[in-house]
Design a protein around this motif. Structure first.
Motif, PDB file in Angstrom:
ATOM      1  N   CYS A  61      20.036 -32.867   6.318  1.00  0.00           N
ATOM      2  CA  CYS A  61      20.592 -31.614   6.348  1.00  0.00           C
ATOM      3  C   CYS A  61      22.192 -31.537   6.563  1.00  0.00           C
ATOM      4  N   HIS A  65      24.593 -28.377   5.755  1.00  0.00           N
ATOM      5  CA  HIS A  65      24.263 -27.408   6.765  1.00  0.00           C
ATOM      6  C   HIS A  65      24.904 -27.543   8.049  1.00  0.00           C
ATOM      7  N   LEU A 133      26.325 -20.852  -0.879  1.00  0.00           N
ATOM      8  CA  LEU A 133      26.635 -21.196   0.652  1.00  0.00           C
ATOM      9  C   LEU A 133      25.393 -21.813   1.017  1.00  0.00           C
ATOM     10  N   ARG A 144      14.761 -15.875   9.013  1.00  0.00           N
ATOM     11  CA  ARG A 144      13.791 -15.953   7.840  1.00  0.00           C
ATOM     12  C   ARG A 144      12.478 -15.262   8.446  1.00  0.00           C
ATOM     13  N   TYR A 150       8.130 -20.683   7.283  1.00  0.00           N
ATOM     14  CA  TYR A 150       8.854 -20.649   5.914  1.00  0.00           C
ATOM     15  C   TYR A 150       9.807 -21.870   5.895  1.00  0.00           C
ATOM     16  N   LEU A 155      10.779 -26.444   2.051  1.00  0.00           N
ATOM     17  CA  LEU A 155      11.063 -28.037   1.902  1.00  0.00           C
ATOM     18  C   LEU A 155      10.092 -28.462   1.223  1.00  0.00           C
ATOM     19  N   MET A 177      10.601 -19.462  -2.380  1.00  0.00           N
ATOM     20  CA  MET A 177      11.759 -19.141  -2.179  1.00  0.00           C
ATOM     21  C   MET A 177      11.799 -17.553  -2.782  1.00  0.00           C
ATOM     22  N   ILE A 181      14.180 -18.882  -7.288  1.00  0.00           N
ATOM     23  CA  ILE A 181      15.329 -19.722  -7.654  1.00  0.00           C
ATOM     24  C   ILE A 181      16.191 -19.983  -6.697  1.00  0.00           C
ATOM     25  N   ILE A 182      16.506 -21.090  -6.396  1.00  0.00           N
ATOM     26  CA  ILE A 182      17.127 -21.629  -5.164  1.00  0.00           C
ATOM     27  C   ILE A 182      18.420 -22.790  -5.436  1.00  0.00           C
ATOM     28  N   PRO A 187      15.657 -31.635  -0.938  1.00  0.00           N
ATOM     29  CA  PRO A 187      16.496 -32.461   0.058  1.00  0.00           C
ATOM     30  C   PRO A 187      15.589 -33.925   0.462  1.00  0.00           C
ATOM     31  N   LEU A 188      14.334 -33.703   0.387  1.00  0.00           N
ATOM     32  CA  LEU A 188      13.398 -34.597   1.034  1.00  0.00           C
ATOM     33  C   LEU A 188      12.616 -35.613  -0.059  1.00  0.00           C
ATOM     34  N   VAL A 210      11.491 -31.319  11.059  1.00  0.00           N
ATOM     35  CA  VAL A 210      12.915 -30.627  11.006  1.00  0.00           C
ATOM     36  C   VAL A 210      12.808 -29.038  11.398  1.00  0.00           C
TER      37      VAL A 210
HETATM   38  C1  HEC Z   1      23.140 -31.189  -1.017  1.00  0.00           C
HETATM   39  C2  HEC Z   1      23.349 -30.068   0.154  1.00  0.00           C
HETATM   40  C3  HEC Z   1      21.953 -29.540   0.749  1.00  0.00           C
HETATM   41  C4  HEC Z   1      21.343 -30.444   1.528  1.00  0.00           C
HETATM   42  C5  HEC Z   1      21.278 -32.041   1.823  1.00  0.00           C
HETATM   43  C6  HEC Z   1      20.308 -29.624   2.082  1.00  0.00           C
HETATM   44  N1  HEC Z   1      20.393 -28.243   1.947  1.00  0.00           N
HETATM   45 FE1  HEC Z   1      19.512 -26.623   2.253  1.00  0.00          FE
HETATM   46  N2  HEC Z   1      20.719 -25.344   1.152  1.00  0.00           N
HETATM   47  C7  HEC Z   1      21.651 -25.840   0.434  1.00  0.00           C
HETATM   48  C8  HEC Z   1      22.154 -24.700  -0.282  1.00  0.00           C
HETATM   49  C9  HEC Z   1      23.475 -24.714  -1.202  1.00  0.00           C
HETATM   50  C10 HEC Z   1      21.445 -23.488   0.056  1.00  0.00           C
HETATM   51  C11 HEC Z   1      21.726 -22.010  -0.586  1.00  0.00           C
HETATM   52  C12 HEC Z   1      20.546 -21.881  -1.510  1.00  0.00           C
HETATM   53  C13 HEC Z   1      20.616 -20.723  -2.050  1.00  0.00           C
HETATM   54  O1  HEC Z   1      21.077 -19.852  -1.681  1.00  0.00           O
HETATM   55  O2  HEC Z   1      19.859 -20.539  -3.305  1.00  0.00           O
HETATM   56  C14 HEC Z   1      20.505 -23.982   0.959  1.00  0.00           C
HETATM   57  C15 HEC Z   1      19.653 -23.168   1.677  1.00  0.00           C
HETATM   58  C16 HEC Z   1      18.595 -23.656   2.640  1.00  0.00           C
HETATM   59  C17 HEC Z   1      17.750 -22.752   3.281  1.00  0.00           C
HETATM   60  C18 HEC Z   1      17.558 -21.340   3.199  1.00  0.00           C
HETATM   61  C19 HEC Z   1      16.824 -20.752   2.145  1.00  0.00           C
HETATM   62  C20 HEC Z   1      16.710 -19.388   2.238  1.00  0.00           C
HETATM   63  O3  HEC Z   1      15.895 -18.860   2.445  1.00  0.00           O
HETATM   64  O4  HEC Z   1      17.841 -18.791   1.865  1.00  0.00           O
HETATM   65  C21 HEC Z   1      17.059 -23.560   4.150  1.00  0.00           C
HETATM   66  C22 HEC Z   1      16.085 -23.043   5.384  1.00  0.00           C
HETATM   67  C23 HEC Z   1      17.617 -24.880   4.153  1.00  0.00           C
HETATM   68  N3  HEC Z   1      18.453 -25.099   3.136  1.00  0.00           N
HETATM   69  C24 HEC Z   1      17.112 -25.966   4.951  1.00  0.00           C
HETATM   70  C25 HEC Z   1      17.566 -27.184   4.858  1.00  0.00           C
HETATM   71  C26 HEC Z   1      17.118 -28.463   5.337  1.00  0.00           C
HETATM   72  C27 HEC Z   1      16.080 -28.220   6.640  1.00  0.00           C
HETATM   73  C28 HEC Z   1      17.610 -29.576   4.893  1.00  0.00           C
HETATM   74  C29 HEC Z   1      17.503 -30.921   5.297  1.00  0.00           C
HETATM   75  C30 HEC Z   1      16.227 -31.433   5.363  1.00  0.00           C
HETATM   76  C31 HEC Z   1      18.513 -29.097   3.883  1.00  0.00           C
HETATM   77  N4  HEC Z   1      18.423 -27.680   3.737  1.00  0.00           N
HETATM   78  C32 HEC Z   1      19.408 -29.870   3.327  1.00  0.00           C
HETATM   79  C33 HEC Z   1      22.290 -27.144   0.445  1.00  0.00           C
HETATM   80  C34 HEC Z   1      21.647 -28.241   0.888  1.00  0.00           C
END
Ligand code: HEC
Length: 255
Positions: A61, A65, A133, A144, A150, A155, A177, A181-182, A187-188, A210
């Motif tokens: 992550c 993040h 972002l 959330r 959640y 994930l 979500m 749409i996300i 990521p896993l 996590v």
């Molecule tokens: C390659 C980049 C990337 C990685 C690696 C990544 N994320 Fe994200 N994540 C994002 C992005 C970009 C968004 C925004 C998504 C959106 O707004 O549609 C997001 C959104 C989220 C959200 C919010 C969803 C919401 O309700 O708005 C969570 C929770 C989250 N990530 C958790 C994780 C966790 C935990 C990990 C590791 C296991 C992880 N992310 C790995 C890019 C990443």
């Protein structure tokens, strides 16, 4: 009187529209409830799960993040000693300064530093993620609805989009979500991170660990708070017993 009518009409319009508004907000199914060690009035964090969750955060992550509210020294709560925390911090390079020549310089992070952010600012973070972002994760389980459930659901909730849904490049379909749409791709993957304690190396377990870690980060004093609450209740019970005894004694001779 007219004001009153306006108010009632406004209220009725809102009432009539509310199903439509709920639909616009996206009808995501409720995140399934997981069995967390920290649930309930006596619940505590599971340090082994917190340590595994930190590993998932750092290896996966943290590429996207930030966790701006955490300091490396906070990791003491996960059961690490000073030397281990120093070693973890030293794996990151931070910018410090200015030095005596007025120049900024780089150095290994120390326990007193905040967790290193992957991007210098939000614009850079968006530019690297197709304009989306990645939110800071320090308080995500508070921000959330559903908290840890959640985060675990997101994930593990990636699916093929149903036929009527057209995904644009950079969009992914997620059951949990809101709106489905996300921008974050799943990521896993199973076996992505090596666990040394023999815990299952599955997406489900990574997601649980996590989410556990992120819950601690957002609420590090939960255990203290619960302990205090239990002490207060015990005190009130003892106090009530004493007052009852006093009352009986005081009124013993009155008939
Ligand atoms: C390659 C980049 C990337 C990685 C690696 C990544 N994320 Fe994200 N994540 C994002 C992005 C970009 C968004 C925004 C998504 C959106 O707004 O549609 C997001 C959104 C989220 C959200 C919010 C969803 C919401 O309700 O708005 C969570 C929770 C989250 N990530 C958790 C994780 C966790 C935990 C990990 C590791 C296991 C992880 N992310 C790995 C890019 C990443």
């Amino acid at each position: 009187m007219d004001n009153m009518k306006h108010a009632i009409r406004f209220f009725l319009v809102i009432l009539a529209l509310s199903p439509a508004m709920a639909y616009a907000a996206g009808d995501a199914p409720h995140a399934p409830e997981q069995d967390w060690s920290f649930s309930g009035p006596f619940g505590t964090y599971d340090k082994a799960s917190l340590q595994r969750g930190l590993l998932v955060y750092r290896q996966v992550c943290a590429v996207c993040h930030s966790m701006k509210h955490l300091f490396y020294r906070d990791l003491e709560a996960l059961g690490y000693d000073e030397g281990q925390i120093k070693a973890i911090a030293a794996e990151y390079t931070v910018t410090d300064g200015p030095d005596d020549e007025g120049e900024m310089f780089e150095r290994p992070a120390r326990p007193s530093d905040k967790f290193k952010s992957p991007f210098a600012n939000e614009k850079q973070a968006k530019a690297a993620n197709n304009g989306a972002l990645p939110p800071d994760l320090s308080l995500i389980t508070k921000a959330r609805h559903g908290g840890a459930d959640y985060v675990h659901a997101i994930l593990t909730g990636y699916e093929e989009a149903p036929e009527h849904v057209e995904l644009l490049p950079g969009q992914n379909y997620n059951k949990y979500m809101p709106g489905h749409i996300i921008a974050m791709a799943s990521p896993l993957m199973d076996d992505q991170i090596a666990y040394e304690d023999g815990s299952p190396q599955t997406v489900d377990q990574y997601a649980k660990d996590v989410a556990h870690f992120l819950t601690w980060a957002a609420d590090p004093y939960m255990e203290d708070r619960k302990r205090t609450g239990i002490k207060v209740i015990l005190f009130l019970l003892a106090f009530a017993a004493v007052m009852y005894a006093v009352k009986r004694k005081t009124w013993a001779d009155q008939h």
